[in-house]
Motif scaffolding. Structure first.
Motif, mmCIF file in Angstrom:
data_model
loop_
_atom_site.group_PDB
_atom_site.id
_atom_site.type_symbol
_atom_site.label_atom_id
_atom_site.label_comp_id
_atom_site.label_asym_id
_atom_site.label_seq_id
_atom_site.Cartn_x
_atom_site.Cartn_y
_atom_site.Cartn_z
ATOM 1 N N TYR A 10 48.291 80.406 17.552
ATOM 2 C CA TYR A 10 48.509 78.962 17.564
ATOM 3 C C TYR A 10 47.732 78.327 18.715
ATOM 4 O O TYR A 10 47.808 78.794 19.852
ATOM 5 C CB TYR A 10 49.996 78.659 17.700
ATOM 6 N N TYR A 11 47.006 77.293 18.383
ATOM 7 C CA TYR A 11 46.190 76.585 19.363
ATOM 8 C C TYR A 11 46.637 75.130 19.455
ATOM 9 O O TYR A 11 47.022 74.526 18.446
ATOM 10 C CB TYR A 11 44.716 76.578 18.939
ATOM 11 N N PRO A 58 45.226 86.149 10.699
ATOM 12 C CA PRO A 58 44.168 87.159 10.551
ATOM 13 C C PRO A 58 43.440 87.021 9.225
ATOM 14 O O PRO A 58 44.065 86.934 8.161
ATOM 15 C CB PRO A 58 44.941 88.475 10.630
ATOM 16 N N GLY A 59 42.126 86.979 9.295
ATOM 17 C CA GLY A 59 41.323 86.897 8.085
ATOM 18 C C GLY A 59 41.311 85.542 7.410
ATOM 19 O O GLY A 59 40.733 85.395 6.325
ATOM 20 N N ALA A 60 41.923 84.561 8.029
ATOM 21 C CA ALA A 60 41.993 83.233 7.418
ATOM 22 C C ALA A 60 41.288 82.207 8.294
ATOM 23 O O ALA A 60 41.017 82.448 9.474
ATOM 24 C CB ALA A 60 43.456 82.822 7.227
ATOM 25 N N GLU A 61 41.017 81.071 7.709
ATOM 26 C CA GLU A 61 40.429 79.991 8.475
ATOM 27 C C GLU A 61 41.517 79.287 9.284
ATOM 28 O O GLU A 61 42.697 79.319 8.946
ATOM 29 C CB GLU A 61 39.746 78.994 7.535
ATOM 30 N N ARG A 90 46.603 76.622 13.710
ATOM 31 C CA ARG A 90 46.881 78.058 13.723
ATOM 32 C C ARG A 90 45.837 78.778 12.885
ATOM 33 O O ARG A 90 45.231 78.208 11.984
ATOM 34 C CB ARG A 90 48.277 78.345 13.200
ATOM 35 N N GLN A 91 45.654 80.038 13.239
ATOM 36 C CA GLN A 91 44.709 80.866 12.509
ATOM 37 C C GLN A 91 45.314 82.241 12.317
ATOM 38 O O GLN A 91 45.569 82.963 13.283
ATOM 39 C CB GLN A 91 43.367 80.968 13.243
#
Length: 128
Positions: free
Chosen positions: A94-95, A41-44, A38-39
């Motif tokens: 989420y990927y 906003p603004g995060a790795e 998962r990513q």
């Protein structure tokens, strides 16, 4: 064409549940470990959970312990991420990703190295 497609995301209130699906087309998942990432906003991007070909599962993000579970249905060529007790901090895209798992090698669920196939992602928003 080999593809992964995530679905099941959406807007949910804190404390709610969602089940994400990761469906494969053009290849079969039974020889692949599947990871959820998962990513926010603004995060790795961060690793969340993984399931191996044998059904062994392991989470990477401690905050999901006891709240998320992962499962696979090879007959449906699909992996699921069941999420409950969702928190605003779970808000992210989420990927899912698939990496071939070799019998004699290190499971991708331990190396967290996923290069073979990635989906486009599904948005999960936890908000009141």
């Amino acid at each position: 064409q080999a593809q992964l497609m995530e679905s099941g995301g959406g807007l949910v209130q804190p404390g709610g549940s969602l089940r994400l699906s990761c469906a494969a087309s053009g290849f079969t998942l039974d020889t692949y470990a599947i990871g959820w990432f998962r990513q926010a906003p603004g995060a790795e991007r961060e690793a969340v959970y993984c399931i191996s070909t044998s059904g062994f599962s392991i989470y990477h993000t401690h905050s999901v312990k006891g709240r998320f579970t992962i499962s696979r249905d090879n007959a449906k060529n699909t992996v699921y991420l069941q999420m409950k007790s969702l928190e605003p901090e779970d808000t992210a895209v989420y990927y899912c990703a698939a990496e071939r798992e070799d019998a004699g090698g290190v499971s991708p669920c331990l190396s967290w190295s996923f290069k073979d196939h990635w989906g486009q992602g599904t948005q999960v928003t936890v908000s009141s």
